[in-house]
Write an enzyme that holds these catalytic residues in place. Structure first.
Site, mmCIF file in Angstrom:
data_model
loop_
_atom_site.group_PDB
_atom_site.id
_atom_site.type_symbol
_atom_site.label_atom_id
_atom_site.label_comp_id
_atom_site.label_asym_id
_atom_site.label_seq_id
_atom_site.Cartn_x
_atom_site.Cartn_y
_atom_site.Cartn_z
ATOM 1 N N CYS A 52 0.817 -1.217 0.000
ATOM 2 C CA CYS A 52 0.000 0.000 0.000
ATOM 3 C C CYS A 52 0.852 1.269 0.000
ATOM 4 O O CYS A 52 0.647 2.162 -0.803
ATOM 5 C CB CYS A 52 -0.929 -0.023 1.208
ATOM 6 S SG CYS A 52 -1.787 1.507 1.531
ATOM 7 N N TYR A 100 -8.100 29.837 7.987
ATOM 8 C CA TYR A 100 -8.274 28.470 7.478
ATOM 9 C C TYR A 100 -9.049 27.654 8.522
ATOM 10 O O TYR A 100 -8.617 26.598 8.960
ATOM 11 C CB TYR A 100 -6.922 27.814 7.169
ATOM 12 C CG TYR A 100 -6.007 28.659 6.317
ATOM 13 C CD1 TYR A 100 -6.105 28.651 4.932
ATOM 14 C CD2 TYR A 100 -5.041 29.472 6.914
ATOM 15 C CE1 TYR A 100 -5.259 29.440 4.148
ATOM 16 C CE2 TYR A 100 -4.192 30.263 6.140
ATOM 17 C CZ TYR A 100 -4.312 30.245 4.764
ATOM 18 O OH TYR A 100 -3.477 31.022 4.001
ATOM 19 N N CYS A 107 1.240 20.765 9.294
ATOM 20 C CA CYS A 107 1.446 19.329 9.103
ATOM 21 C C CYS A 107 2.677 19.060 8.237
ATOM 22 O O CYS A 107 2.896 17.925 7.812
ATOM 23 C CB CYS A 107 0.214 18.677 8.481
ATOM 24 S SG CYS A 107 -0.237 19.360 6.871
#
Length: 439
Positions: free
Chosen positions: A74, A304, A395
């Site tokens: 994956c 945001y 992030c």
């Protein structure tokens, strides 16, 4: 050409890093710090080379058996073969390294500023959402799977153990159900999203399709049987990266997914963003609220803002909140969530970079931008609003460190950097950082 190398550290990515005998850096897929590996060089670059493992000559104490049978296929969780404590150390080290390389901190200052990475209680089974791409195999059969890295290829899997138990076997169940529904016609499905809450027990299936006729009742009935759903929705959009949304319709149930976070309830539409690790998102919110200090009657902008993950706790802490969000589905969610939780948030639908100069002076500001970080000039606009404190959530360590330097250039210093692990088994790290205005 084979080389014997010792792995020294992990990169911000799937590869581990070592050096050849001649000193050249080697990036190795699947390495663990402390491994002695026999590798084959696949690609030679001027300053580094790429290699794959031929033999693990001496395994690191931090090398473990990947818990997922699809770990090597994956690609979504490339650190499963690394002990969790070592993952946390590497995530903090990557944040420190970004400060040194990109924001030009000296090593000691960066080490002192960055706290230990907050661990996730769940190392597996933590994701409240999985997203599956759709395709057809060579025989023309409908398939669902996860995107492999940066490619358009799909890894066809039956289960996903990093997702909640209620979602873990969803790929196989939905593949069968959607094949059954498409026996005679193609429904135009190009993406499937499934969300589940351990707290509210909501489970929503969202089918992303091209606009056009659709057998709503048959689809809803079949999917309700495949998984115990509280909502089945259809998102009509153009396939591709832009995914311009043409409409959302509820096929059955509530028509949204509901989660509980930090004592508040959040109703989230299928196209809207919500953090995938709810328990860790609570730590993220708590870090931001604590870092901003006394918020009673403070004027705080949330840029945001999404569906209100920060806006609503800020309002509950006593702040007058100006929330800016550009995505129309999130704007609707934010207004609905503020009403449902009994708080007032002034919601401004628009681009954060354009709206910021119009907000006036601020006491504090929260900014949680996309992975690309702040657009050029936004740090200067924030400085003009003159908040005493800024909470910057990111992030991506590289774009975050670039923006740290931009904040320093306009008079703000980082006083707290807290990595939080929202994504165990991956190299991704959420960073909550607090900046104070220099006097």
């Amino acid at each position: 050409m084979e080389e014997l190398i010792r792995i020294e550290r992990l990169s911000f990515g799937k590869d581990a890093i070592g050096h050849r005998a001649d000193g050249k850096t080697v990036f190795v897929d699947g390495g663990v710090p402390g491994d002695a590996l026999r590798v084959t060089i696949d690609e030679e670059k001027p300053n580094f080379c790429l290699a794959h493992i031929v033999e693990v000559v001496e395994a690191s104490p931090d090398r473990v058996q990947a818990p997922c049978v699809y770990a090597g296929i994956c690609g979504g969780c490339p650190w499963q073969h690394i002990a969790y404590a070592a993952q946390l150390e590497a995530k903090r080290a990557n944040v420190v390294s970004a400060l040194v390389r990109t924001a030009h901190f000296n090593d000691q200052a960066a080490e002192e500023l960055v706290s230990a990475c907050l661990p996730s209680k769940r190392e597996m089974g933590y994701r409240n959402k999985i997203e599956l791409g759709a395709t057809r195999d060579k025989a023309g059969r409908f398939e669902l799977g996860f995107r492999k890295g940066e490619s358009h290829d799909l890894a066809i899997v039956d289960s996903c153990p990093v997702a909640h138990e209620a979602l873990a076997k969803a790929p196989k169940a939905l593949r069968g159900a959607l094949r059954y529904l498409q026996r005679s016609e193609d429904l135009g499905i190009f993406r499937v999203g499934i969300r589940h809450s351990l707290r509210t027990h909501d489970l929503e299936i969202a089918l992303w399709t091209a606009p056009g006729p659709f057998p709503r009742k048959a689809v809803a009935t079949t999917l309700e049987s495949a998984l115990k759903t509280t909502s089945v929705v259809r998102v009509m959009a153009d396939p591709g990266k832009t995914r311009k949304i043409k409409g959302v319709e509820a096929l059955s149930g509530k028509g949204f997914w509901e989660e509980e976070l930090a004592g508040s309830r959040f109703k989230t539409s299928a196209p809207s963003f919500f953090q995938v690790n709810t328990a860790q998102a609570e730590k993220l919110v708590a870090t931001v609220i604590d870092g901003l200090g006394d918020l009673d009657e403070a004027v705080v902008a949330d840029l945001y803002a999404g569906g209100g993950t920060f806006s609503i706790p800020l309002a509950e802490a006593g702040a007058d909140v100006l929330a800016v969000e550009s995505a129309s589905s999130s704007v609707k969610d934010l207004r609905r969530n503020a009403d449902a939780n009994g708080v007032y948030v002034e919601v401004i639908g628009g681009d954060s970079a354009r709206e910021l100069p119009l907000l006036g002076e601020l006491d504090a500001l929260v900014v949680d931008p996309p992975r690309a970080g702040l657009a050029k000039g936004v740090a200067e606009s924030i400085a003009e609003a003159a908040p005493a404190r800024i909470a910057y959530v990111s992030c991506d360590a590289a774009t975050w460190a670039r923006d740290v330097a931009r904040f320093q250039a306009v008079g703000y210093e980082p006083v707290r950097v807290q990595p939080i692990d929202l994504f165990p088994q991956t190299y991704h790290t959420e960073i909550a950082s607090i900046f104070e205005r220099r006097s």
